[in-house]
Design a protein around this motif. Sequence first.
Motif, short mmCIF file in Angstrom:
data_model
loop_
_atom_site.label_atom_id
_atom_site.label_comp_id
_atom_site.label_asym_id
_atom_site.label_seq_id
_atom_site.Cartn_x
_atom_site.Cartn_y
_atom_site.Cartn_z
N GLY A 142 14.04 -1.91 17.17
CA GLY A 142 14.92 -0.91 18.00
C GLY A 142 15.30 -1.23 19.49
O GLY A 142 14.71 -2.09 19.98
N VAL A 143 16.46 -0.39 19.73
CA VAL A 143 17.03 -0.73 21.03
C VAL A 143 17.07 0.78 21.72
O VAL A 143 17.17 1.85 21.01
N GLY A 144 16.57 0.78 23.01
CA GLY A 144 16.54 2.23 23.83
C GLY A 144 17.11 1.94 25.10
O GLY A 144 16.94 0.96 25.65
N ARG A 145 17.66 3.06 25.61
CA ARG A 145 17.78 2.79 27.08
C ARG A 145 16.84 3.34 27.85
O ARG A 145 16.26 4.44 27.72
N LEU A 146 16.30 2.74 29.20
CA LEU A 146 15.43 3.06 29.85
C LEU A 146 15.76 4.21 30.65
O LEU A 146 16.98 4.60 31.29
N LEU A 147 14.73 5.06 30.70
CA LEU A 147 15.01 6.51 31.49
C LEU A 147 14.75 6.31 33.03
O LEU A 147 13.97 5.77 33.51
N ALA A 148 15.63 6.87 33.73
CA ALA A 148 15.78 6.65 35.22
C ALA A 148 14.47 7.35 35.71
O ALA A 148 13.90 8.27 35.24
N GLY A 149 13.81 6.56 36.73
CA GLY A 149 12.69 7.36 37.41
C GLY A 149 11.40 6.86 36.69
O GLY A 149 10.43 7.19 37.31
N LEU A 150 11.32 6.35 35.47
CA LEU A 150 10.13 6.10 35.05
C LEU A 150 9.88 4.38 35.09
O LEU A 150 10.61 3.57 34.78
N THR A 151 8.68 4.16 35.42
CA THR A 151 8.20 2.77 35.53
C THR A 151 6.91 2.69 34.89
O THR A 151 5.81 2.95 35.48
N ILE A 152 6.80 2.49 33.60
CA ILE A 152 5.42 2.30 32.73
C ILE A 152 4.90 1.07 32.76
O ILE A 152 5.53 0.18 32.29
N ASP A 153 3.73 0.88 33.45
CA ASP A 153 3.23 -0.30 33.66
C ASP A 153 1.76 -0.14 34.01
O ASP A 153 1.51 0.61 35.10
N PRO A 154 0.70 -0.65 33.17
CA PRO A 154 -0.54 -0.48 33.40
C PRO A 154 -1.14 -1.15 35.02
O PRO A 154 -1.96 -0.45 35.42
#
Length: 332
Positions: A142-154
Motif C-alpha cells: 500500500g501507498v499512503g499520503r503522510l498526514l500533516a502535523g504527525l510524526t510517529i516515532d518511538p
Amino acid sequence: MSERILLGHGSGGRLMHRLIGELFARAFAMDELGDAARLPAIAGGLAFTTDSYVVSPRFFPGGNIGELAVFGTVNDLAVAGAQPLFLSAGFIIEEGLPLAELTAVVEAMAAAARRAGVRIVTGDTKVVAKGQADGLFINTAGVGRLLAGLTIDPARIRPGDQVLVSGPIASHGMAIMARRHGIAQEPPLLSDTRPLHALVAALAELGPAVRFLRDPTRGGLATTLKEAAMASGCAIRLEEGALPVLPAAQGVAELLGIDPLYAANEGILVAVVAAEAGERALAVMAGREDAPAPGRIGEVLAAPAGMVLLATAIGGSRIVDMLPGEELPRIC
C-alpha cells in the motif's frame, strides 16, 4: 469457468485472462490491466508498506483473509501517520481451490477497500500445484499520503507520556484459536478486524503530542510496547486492571494457557501521547465505532530503560518481555 482453480488459471493464457477479467478486475473496478498502475501525482510525503496474509482458517468469526489483507495494510499505513490511498494485491492460489471461495474472498476485499477509502489498482496471480500451498495466500502492498502535523516515532516517547488503547485486546487471536480448537461460544467471539485510518486521522488534530501509534498484531500488545520501550530508551508501566479484555477472549485464553498480552489484534490501536494530551486523546476516541473501549493502560517512566513492567492486580509487578517465538502460527 471451472468450479475449481486449475493450474491453467495461472498459465498466462486464456483461462488466466478470464479469471482476471471476470473476477479480479470486475470486483476491484480496475480501469487498466497493465503490468503497473499509473498513479496520479501525490503531494507531500508518502508511506509505503507490504504484508502477506496466510491466516488459517481463511474464514473465521468476524472476518476472512480478504478483509484482513486489506485492513492489515491499511492499518500499517495509518499507524505510520498516513492516509491510505492505493493497494496492490498478489494471490498465490493452490490448484483445486473452489472458485466460489476465491470469489467470496475477492468480493470481501473489494468491500473492505471501499470501507477504507482505498483503491486496489494492480495485482498478480500465481497458481501452484495441489500440495504446494494451503489454499490461498495473499500479499498486499500500500501507498499512503503522510498526514500533516504527525510524526510517529518511538524515539519521541518521553517519561510521563500516557499509554492508551482503543479497544479490547486479544479478540482476533482468541477468535482464531477458538475456531481451530472447536471451542463453542454463544455468542461466538468475533475478530476485531477493522480499519483504523479514520481514527488516526481524528487523532492527528493533537499534532506533535501523538508520539507513537501501532496496531499490535503478531506478538500482541506486549511485543509492541517492548519494541517501543527499547527504541525510546524509556520504561513503560502497564496497569493490569486497566487492560481491556472481553470475557469471551479471556475465557479462551485461560482454556488454552495463552497470555492475552501476546495475542494478535487486527483492529485496535495503541497510542503513546504526551501527558497533557491524554484526556484529549481519549475524548477524541470516545463514542467512535472504531474505538470500542478506549482507555489509559499505563504510563512511560524514565527507567529501567527498555523495560515493560506490569503492575498486577494483587499489588505485584512483573517484567513483560517480547514474544520469544511463534506462539500462534498462521494468525494473520
